[in-house]
Design an enzyme around this catalytic site. Structure first.
Site, mmCIF file in Angstrom:
data_model
loop_
_atom_site.group_PDB
_atom_site.id
_atom_site.type_symbol
_atom_site.label_atom_id
_atom_site.label_comp_id
_atom_site.label_asym_id
_atom_site.label_seq_id
_atom_site.Cartn_x
_atom_site.Cartn_y
_atom_site.Cartn_z
ATOM 1 C CG LEU A 76 -46.677 -54.714 -64.547
ATOM 2 C CD1 LEU A 76 -47.845 -54.966 -63.613
ATOM 3 C CD2 LEU A 76 -45.596 -55.765 -64.378
ATOM 4 C CB CYS A 77 -46.813 -51.771 -71.180
ATOM 5 S SG CYS A 77 -48.221 -50.777 -70.690
ATOM 6 C CG HIS A 78 -47.123 -57.737 -72.932
ATOM 7 N ND1 HIS A 78 -48.249 -57.534 -72.167
ATOM 8 C CD2 HIS A 78 -46.651 -58.957 -72.604
ATOM 9 C CE1 HIS A 78 -48.454 -58.597 -71.406
ATOM 10 N NE2 HIS A 78 -47.499 -59.473 -71.650
ATOM 11 C CG MET A 114 -51.726 -49.197 -71.529
ATOM 12 S SD MET A 114 -52.706 -48.014 -70.572
ATOM 13 C CE MET A 114 -51.437 -46.925 -69.972
ATOM 14 C CD GLU A 115 -48.805 -49.940 -76.473
ATOM 15 O OE1 GLU A 115 -47.978 -50.730 -75.989
ATOM 16 O OE2 GLU A 115 -50.028 -50.046 -76.261
ATOM 17 C CG ASP A 129 -40.479 -28.542 -73.838
ATOM 18 O OD1 ASP A 129 -40.023 -27.968 -72.818
ATOM 19 O OD2 ASP A 129 -39.759 -28.850 -74.807
#
EC number: 4.6.1.17
Length: 164
Positions: A76-78, A114-115, A129
Site C-alpha cells: 500500500l505504499c505509493h 516509510m522510505e 550481512d
C-alpha cells in the site's frame, strides 16, 4: 494526527489511500536506527578489514536502493519520485555500535517516512550481512522516525535522546 487508520475502508478492507486530489509539497523524513556489535567488529569496519569490502560504502548504497524499493516491499505504499536520499553512519567506539541516519525528501503528494525507515533498515541489514562471519551476535534496533516535514499533518519532531 488522525484518530483513524487510513489504509482501511469502512468495512475494514485494506485500501491504498487516494492521494490524487492532494497538492505536491516538499516533504522530508529523517529516520534513525543502530546496530550493536562486538568492539572488535567495529574496529574491523573502521579499519576497512572486512573481507566483503567497505562496509559503510556498501551499506549506504543498499540503504538508498532500499528506500527506492519501498513500494515493492511495503504493501500500500505509493511509488514516489524521490528527490534525495542521504545516509550517514556514526560509529560509537567504546559503545560497540553504529548509529544510522537516513534523510529522504520528495516533492509529492505523500510523505517519505516509510522510505527513510526502509533505508535505515536495509543499511543495518547490510552491515549485519557483511560482518556476520565474524560476529553473529550483532543486534539491529531502535529504528524510528525522528522527523517529518510537509503535508497536511505538518511537522513531527521526536524528542532527541542523548548522543552518547
Amino acid at each position: 494526527m488522525s484518530d483513524h487508520l487510513t489504509h482501511f475502508d469502512a468495512e475494514g478492507r485494506a485500501v491504498m489511500v487516494d492521494v490524487g486530489g492532494k497538492t505536491d509539497t516538499r516533504r522530508l523524513a529523517i529516520a534513525h536506527g543502530e546496530i550493536r556489535m562486538k568492539e572488535s567488529t567495529l574496529t574491523r569496519i573502521l579499519d576497512r578489514d572486512v573481507e566483503k569490502g567497505d562496509v559503510f560504502a556498501v551499506a549506504r548504497v543498499a540503504g538508498i536502493m532500499g528506500a527506492k524499493k519501498t513500494p515493492d516491499l511495503i504493501p500500500l505504499c505509493h511509488p514516489l519520485p524521490i528527490g534525495s536520499i542521504q545516509l550517514d553512519f556514526t560509529p560509537r567506539p567504546g559503545a560497540g555500535r553504529v548509529e544510522i541516519e537516513a534523510r529522504v525528501s520528495v516533492d509529492g503528494k505523500t510523505g517519505v517516512e516509510m522510505e527513510a525507515l526502509t533505508a535505515v533498515s536495509t543499511a543495518a541489514l547490510t552491515i549485519y550481512d557483511m560482518c556476520k562471519a565474524v560476529d553473529r551476535e550483532m543486534e539491529i534496533g531502535a529504528i524510528r522516525l525522528m522527523e517529518k516535514h510537509g503535508g497536511k499533518s505538518g511537522t513531527f519532531i521526536r524528542a532527541r535522546e542523548d548522543a552518547s
